[in-house]
Write a protein that holds these residues in place. Sequence first.
Motif, PDB file in Angstrom:
ATOM      1  N   ALA A   1     -28.236 -32.594 -28.477  1.00  0.00           N
ATOM      2  CA  ALA A   1     -28.436 -33.913 -29.096  1.00  0.00           C
ATOM      3  C   ALA A   1     -29.681 -33.633 -30.139  1.00  0.00           C
ATOM      4  CB  ALA A   1     -28.915 -35.095 -28.155  1.00  0.00           C
ATOM      5  N   ARG A   2     -30.600 -32.861 -29.911  1.00  0.00           N
ATOM      6  CA  ARG A   2     -31.687 -32.478 -30.883  1.00  0.00           C
ATOM      7  C   ARG A   2     -31.290 -31.703 -31.848  1.00  0.00           C
ATOM      8  NH1 ARG A   2     -36.199 -35.201 -29.072  1.00  0.00           N
ATOM      9  NH2 ARG A   2     -36.412 -35.895 -26.882  1.00  0.00           N
TER      10      ARG A   2
ATOM     11  N   HIS B   1     -22.385 -36.550 -33.071  1.00  0.00           N
ATOM     12  CA  HIS B   1     -22.712 -37.204 -31.694  1.00  0.00           C
ATOM     13  C   HIS B   1     -22.340 -36.394 -30.571  1.00  0.00           C
ATOM     14  CE1 HIS B   1     -22.925 -41.411 -33.160  1.00  0.00           C
ATOM     15  NE2 HIS B   1     -22.700 -41.039 -34.378  1.00  0.00           N
ATOM     16  N   VAL B   2     -23.150 -36.594 -29.373  1.00  0.00           N
ATOM     17  CA  VAL B   2     -22.770 -35.649 -28.253  1.00  0.00           C
ATOM     18  C   VAL B   2     -22.223 -36.524 -27.120  1.00  0.00           C
ATOM     19  CG1 VAL B   2     -23.960 -34.392 -26.535  1.00  0.00           C
ATOM     20  CG2 VAL B   2     -24.829 -34.110 -28.771  1.00  0.00           C
ATOM     21  N   PHE B   3     -20.959 -35.902 -26.670  1.00  0.00           N
ATOM     22  CA  PHE B   3     -20.191 -36.873 -25.760  1.00  0.00           C
ATOM     23  C   PHE B   3     -20.063 -35.994 -24.464  1.00  0.00           C
ATOM     24  CE2 PHE B   3     -18.456 -39.117 -29.243  1.00  0.00           C
ATOM     25  CZ  PHE B   3     -18.321 -40.366 -28.729  1.00  0.00           C
ATOM     26  N   PHE B   4     -20.444 -36.744 -23.231  1.00  0.00           N
ATOM     27  CA  PHE B   4     -20.447 -36.304 -21.929  1.00  0.00           C
ATOM     28  C   PHE B   4     -19.607 -37.167 -21.268  1.00  0.00           C
ATOM     29  CE2 PHE B   4     -22.847 -35.414 -17.859  1.00  0.00           C
ATOM     30  CZ  PHE B   4     -22.031 -34.239 -17.589  1.00  0.00           C
TER      31      PHE B   4
ATOM     32  N   SER C   1     -16.800 -52.005 -14.264  1.00  0.00           N
ATOM     33  CA  SER C   1     -16.152 -51.740 -15.784  1.00  0.00           C
ATOM     34  C   SER C   1     -17.229 -52.334 -16.662  1.00  0.00           C
ATOM     35  CB  SER C   1     -14.727 -52.242 -15.874  1.00  0.00           C
ATOM     36  OG  SER C   1     -14.624 -53.849 -15.510  1.00  0.00           O
ATOM     37  N   GLN C   2     -17.922 -53.425 -16.188  1.00  0.00           N
ATOM     38  CA  GLN C   2     -18.785 -53.781 -17.209  1.00  0.00           C
ATOM     39  C   GLN C   2     -20.118 -52.872 -17.506  1.00  0.00           C
ATOM     40  OE1 GLN C   2     -18.287 -56.841 -18.524  1.00  0.00           O
ATOM     41  NE2 GLN C   2     -16.314 -56.943 -17.277  1.00  0.00           N
ATOM     42  N   ASP C   3     -20.408 -52.018 -16.665  1.00  0.00           N
ATOM     43  CA  ASP C   3     -21.435 -50.989 -17.069  1.00  0.00           C
ATOM     44  C   ASP C   3     -21.172 -50.492 -18.230  1.00  0.00           C
ATOM     45  OD1 ASP C   3     -22.288 -49.936 -13.991  1.00  0.00           O
ATOM     46  OD2 ASP C   3     -22.563 -51.746 -14.685  1.00  0.00           O
ATOM     47  N   ASN C   4     -22.271 -50.546 -19.317  1.00  0.00           N
ATOM     48  CA  ASN C   4     -22.006 -50.198 -20.537  1.00  0.00           C
ATOM     49  C   ASN C   4     -22.935 -48.730 -20.813  1.00  0.00           C
ATOM     50  OD1 ASN C   4     -24.658 -50.728 -20.933  1.00  0.00           O
ATOM     51  ND2 ASN C   4     -24.143 -52.485 -21.900  1.00  0.00           N
ATOM     52  N   GLU C   5     -22.893 -47.940 -21.932  1.00  0.00           N
ATOM     53  CA  GLU C   5     -23.585 -46.812 -21.932  1.00  0.00           C
ATOM     54  C   GLU C   5     -25.123 -46.972 -21.614  1.00  0.00           C
ATOM     55  OE1 GLU C   5     -22.479 -43.949 -25.230  1.00  0.00           O
ATOM     56  OE2 GLU C   5     -21.161 -45.611 -25.773  1.00  0.00           O
ATOM     57  N   GLU C   6     -25.815 -48.060 -21.962  1.00  0.00           N
ATOM     58  CA  GLU C   6     -27.129 -48.231 -21.892  1.00  0.00           C
ATOM     59  C   GLU C   6     -27.338 -48.110 -20.501  1.00  0.00           C
ATOM     60  OE1 GLU C   6     -25.514 -50.039 -24.248  1.00  0.00           O
ATOM     61  OE2 GLU C   6     -25.921 -49.387 -25.930  1.00  0.00           O
ATOM     62  N   VAL C   7     -26.668 -48.979 -19.521  1.00  0.00           N
ATOM     63  CA  VAL C   7     -26.821 -48.911 -18.425  1.00  0.00           C
ATOM     64  C   VAL C   7     -27.014 -47.693 -17.434  1.00  0.00           C
ATOM     65  CG1 VAL C   7     -26.159 -49.883 -16.247  1.00  0.00           C
ATOM     66  CG2 VAL C   7     -26.178 -51.380 -18.154  1.00  0.00           C
ATOM     67  N   ILE C   8     -25.801 -46.891 -18.078  1.00  0.00           N
ATOM     68  CA  ILE C   8     -25.431 -45.620 -17.579  1.00  0.00           C
ATOM     69  C   ILE C   8     -26.667 -44.564 -17.909  1.00  0.00           C
ATOM     70  CG2 ILE C   8     -24.066 -43.626 -17.271  1.00  0.00           C
ATOM     71  CD1 ILE C   8     -21.761 -45.385 -17.788  1.00  0.00           C
ATOM     72  N   LEU C   9     -26.995 -44.643 -19.110  1.00  0.00           N
ATOM     73  CA  LEU C   9     -28.017 -43.691 -19.703  1.00  0.00           C
ATOM     74  C   LEU C   9     -29.372 -43.942 -18.936  1.00  0.00           C
ATOM     75  CD1 LEU C   9     -27.312 -43.614 -23.241  1.00  0.00           C
ATOM     76  CD2 LEU C   9     -27.368 -41.802 -21.797  1.00  0.00           C
ATOM     77  N   ARG C  10     -29.700 -45.286 -18.479  1.00  0.00           N
ATOM     78  CA  ARG C  10     -30.872 -45.481 -17.747  1.00  0.00           C
ATOM     79  C   ARG C  10     -31.038 -44.587 -16.472  1.00  0.00           C
ATOM     80  NH1 ARG C  10     -30.073 -51.678 -18.109  1.00  0.00           N
ATOM     81  NH2 ARG C  10     -30.399 -52.148 -20.182  1.00  0.00           N
TER      82      ARG C  10
ATOM     83  N   ASN D   1     -27.680 -40.364 -30.254  1.00  0.00           N
ATOM     84  CA  ASN D   1     -26.472 -39.935 -30.470  1.00  0.00           C
ATOM     85  C   ASN D   1     -26.039 -39.208 -29.234  1.00  0.00           C
ATOM     86  OD1 ASN D   1     -28.534 -37.703 -30.095  1.00  0.00           O
ATOM     87  ND2 ASN D   1     -27.437 -36.356 -31.857  1.00  0.00           N
ATOM     88  N   ILE D   2     -26.223 -39.584 -27.913  1.00  0.00           N
ATOM     89  CA  ILE D   2     -25.681 -39.062 -26.766  1.00  0.00           C
ATOM     90  C   ILE D   2     -24.850 -40.360 -26.313  1.00  0.00           C
ATOM     91  CG2 ILE D   2     -25.928 -38.577 -24.531  1.00  0.00           C
ATOM     92  CD1 ILE D   2     -28.084 -36.718 -25.038  1.00  0.00           C
ATOM     93  N   HIS D   3     -23.485 -40.073 -25.980  1.00  0.00           N
ATOM     94  CA  HIS D   3     -22.652 -41.067 -25.453  1.00  0.00           C
ATOM     95  C   HIS D   3     -22.190 -40.401 -24.049  1.00  0.00           C
ATOM     96  CE1 HIS D   3     -22.580 -42.906 -29.167  1.00  0.00           C
ATOM     97  NE2 HIS D   3     -22.485 -41.838 -29.627  1.00  0.00           N
ATOM     98  N   ILE D   4     -22.175 -41.125 -22.672  1.00  0.00           N
ATOM     99  CA  ILE D   4     -21.835 -40.826 -21.511  1.00  0.00           C
ATOM    100  C   ILE D   4     -20.747 -41.879 -21.288  1.00  0.00           C
ATOM    101  CG2 ILE D   4     -22.058 -40.625 -19.084  1.00  0.00           C
ATOM    102  CD1 ILE D   4     -24.901 -40.037 -19.569  1.00  0.00           C
ATOM    103  N   VAL D   5     -19.399 -41.222 -21.249  1.00  0.00           N
ATOM    104  CA  VAL D   5     -18.120 -41.974 -21.098  1.00  0.00           C
ATOM    105  C   VAL D   5     -17.359 -41.386 -19.730  1.00  0.00           C
ATOM    106  CG1 VAL D   5     -17.937 -42.385 -23.581  1.00  0.00           C
ATOM    107  CG2 VAL D   5     -17.074 -40.402 -22.727  1.00  0.00           C
TER     108      VAL D   5
END
Length: 251
Positions: free
Chosen positions: A102-103, A109-112, A122-131, A141-145
């Motif tokens: 990411a740096r 964009h970095v996808f994991f 299903s309501q959990d979004n990326e912000e919740v997971i990234l916490r 620029n990191i996305h966990i999907v």
Amino acid sequence: MIKGLKIISFLLIVSAVGFLYNVVYKSSHNTYFSNFFIENIRHVLFNINLTSAHKSITPSAGTTTTETPEDILRRGDSIIFLETSDRMHLPSLVLCALESAARVYPDRHVFFFMKGINHTASQDNEEVILRHYPTLSSLNNIHIVPLIMEDIFNSTPLFPWYKKINATKEPHWIHVSADGCRLALIWKYGGIYMDTDIISIYPIPHYDFLAGESNKYSSNGVYGFPAQHNFTWTCMEDFVQNYNGCVTGTG
């Protein structure tokens, strides 16, 4: 008294300089130590520059966008990582691989893709997971999907193979499924695939490339291709034709 303190301070400084000399210069015959020392200093300085660049060209934390992860992936320049087991507690090496990518690629964009988050609400979004991963949450620029294999393999030569295989009876399923997923994702979206033990230091200056593993074989640990490239399609066909679930690396 003051004069004595000055003398003691001078002697301490001389001792410190002598110690650094012994550690850095007299160890120069040790190639591993010298390279490790130099590369780490260079890496720290490099990341300081990248951090400021990252903040200046990526959206601020409060910025909203109508682009979905699928839209971003279809740009064809993302960095893709996979986790095909169900583990959610990520080792430090994996977190370091994600953060360094990411740096080093602040304008991409970095996808994991994580199989483990398929089972979260299903309501959990990326912000919740990234916490759950504080070292990653500040990087825009990191996305966990979710890694959903049926969706990834759909419309590829791997789909019929996936539908008929019994994953519970495959002794190396985590590894062979990862081999298949990386090919399908790069074929569908393009970009660069990296294993989660690869630490990025400098950007790879090519969009389509293979990394040599020996003079006869290329590695599947890192490679990049544009979407719908004939090579990745041929690799998927070969994967299915020569698949042997009892041996790792035959997919």
